[in-house]
Scaffold this active site. Structure first.
Site: not given
Ligand code: GLU
Length: 339
Positions: A25, A288
């Site tokens: 998309y 640690e």
């Molecule tokens: N990578 C894109 C963003 O962060 C699509 C991921 C999303 O919106 O779920 O806008």
């Protein structure tokens, strides 16, 4: 009727399917106004207005957009223009924007971030339900004094706790520390919104926000792994980083050569914060690793990406002494300024 302003920034919630691949998309194709108009019944929940702040996929979220959001929301709050604000956002960096805003806004007016894992034209699009839930939460008197919230898949999350935990599933967000703050059911449910904890006390924004904070100082995140060497620590220090956040092993640890390089960085006035690459749990002081003698700060419950945002804001506000930085990390934000 409560008044809610929707600030649109893009993301999959404003996306459309990409015919070139089965799950593909393109984010940020639809405007905020189209998005709001596409959700039936939203206008029965609140008197809505929509503003387009940006239209980006959130991998391209920037400090300039953060600042535009913060400045606009401060104005909304100061002028009493709305009872709540909703921000539509890509899911990839939603937690960082939420955490940034949590640190620069007063907590009285709810500011609710939401997004979607499926584009708007997918048969199982989750954006409409998420947007409806976000408007419900922003409009609700129960949300007053709770400040910035994240609403996804029926859960209300604290911006300090919430993380994206799945690349593609619709229930993609969780709060691994203490779980979500509450739940939101469809609007016709009599117990539509339920918070698990009582009203928090109202608290002022801990940082004075002004345009001089953009661009924020360079803070590098360095991801630890077996066999790691110190090259990226030396590179970050040479490249002008004012801070380094270690996405460390286990309790914020790293191979000895890396720890030695981090001590060298501290001596060059770089602030070093130890966080962890482990999905849940805290990094506490002197476990640690000897933070006292190395001059390191322990990130507590903050993930590396949120530790980075907090450190950038602290530096922008002149808070750089390790003790003061540690205090802010202990609180998950700088202590509230009662004024
Ligand atoms: N990578 C894109 C963003 O962060 C699509 C991921 C999303 O919106 O779920 O806008």
């Amino acid at each position: 009727m409560p008044r809610v302003i929707v600030l649109a920034t893009g993301g999959t919630i404003a996306g459309r399917a990409d015919p070139r691949s089965a799950h593909g998309y393109n984010a940020g194709c639809t405007s905020g106004a189209q998005l709001v108009a596409s959700v039936p019944g939203l206008d029965r929940l609140a008197e809505l207005s929509v503003e387009q702040i940006a239209n980006v996929a959130s991998q391209d979220m920037s400090e300039a957009i953060w600042l535009a959001l913060a400045v606009r929301i401060r104005r909304i709050i100061e002028c009493g223009q709305a009872d709540g604000v909703v921000i539509t956002h890509g899911t990839d960096t939603l937690e960082e924007t939420a955490f940034f805003l949590h640190n620069v806004l007063p907590a009285g007016t709810p500011v609710v971030l939401t997004g979607a894992m499926r584009p708007g034209d997918a048969p199982d699009a989750d954006g409409p339900a998420n947007l409806r839930a976000a408007v419900q939460v922003a409009a609700s008197p129960l949300s007053r004094r709770r400040g910035v919230l994240v609403v996804m898949h029926g859960a209300i999350h604290d911006p300090r706790q919430v993380v994206k935990i799945h690349t593609t599933a619709a229930p993609a967000f969780a709060s691994p520390g203490g779980g979500p703050l509450g739940i939101v059911n469809p609007a016709d449910d009599p117990a539509a919104i339920r918070y698990f904890a009582p009203d928090p006390a109202e608290c002022a924004a801990p940082f004075a926000l002004s345009p001089i904070i953009v661009p924020l100082s360079r803070v590098a995140i360095v991801y630890a792994h077996a066999g790691m060497d110190a090259a990226c620590i030396s590179y970050a220090a040479r490249d002008g980083a004012r801070g380094i956040v270690l996405a460390g092993l286990g309790n914020g640890n790293a191979p000895q050569t890396v720890l030695t390089a981090l001590v060298r960085a501290v001596r060059q006035s770089v602030i070093v914060v130890r966080a962890t690459r482990v999905p849940a749990g805290r990094v506490d002081r002197n476990v640690e690793v000897d933070d006292d003698s190395n001059g390191f700060v322990a990130a507590g419950a903050l993930t590396p990406q949120k530790a980075r945002v907090l450190l950038q804001l602290l530096i922008a506000n002149g808070i750089t002494a390790p003790d003061a930085v540690q205090q802010a990390f202990n609180a998950g934000r700088a202590p509230c300024d009662s004024g």
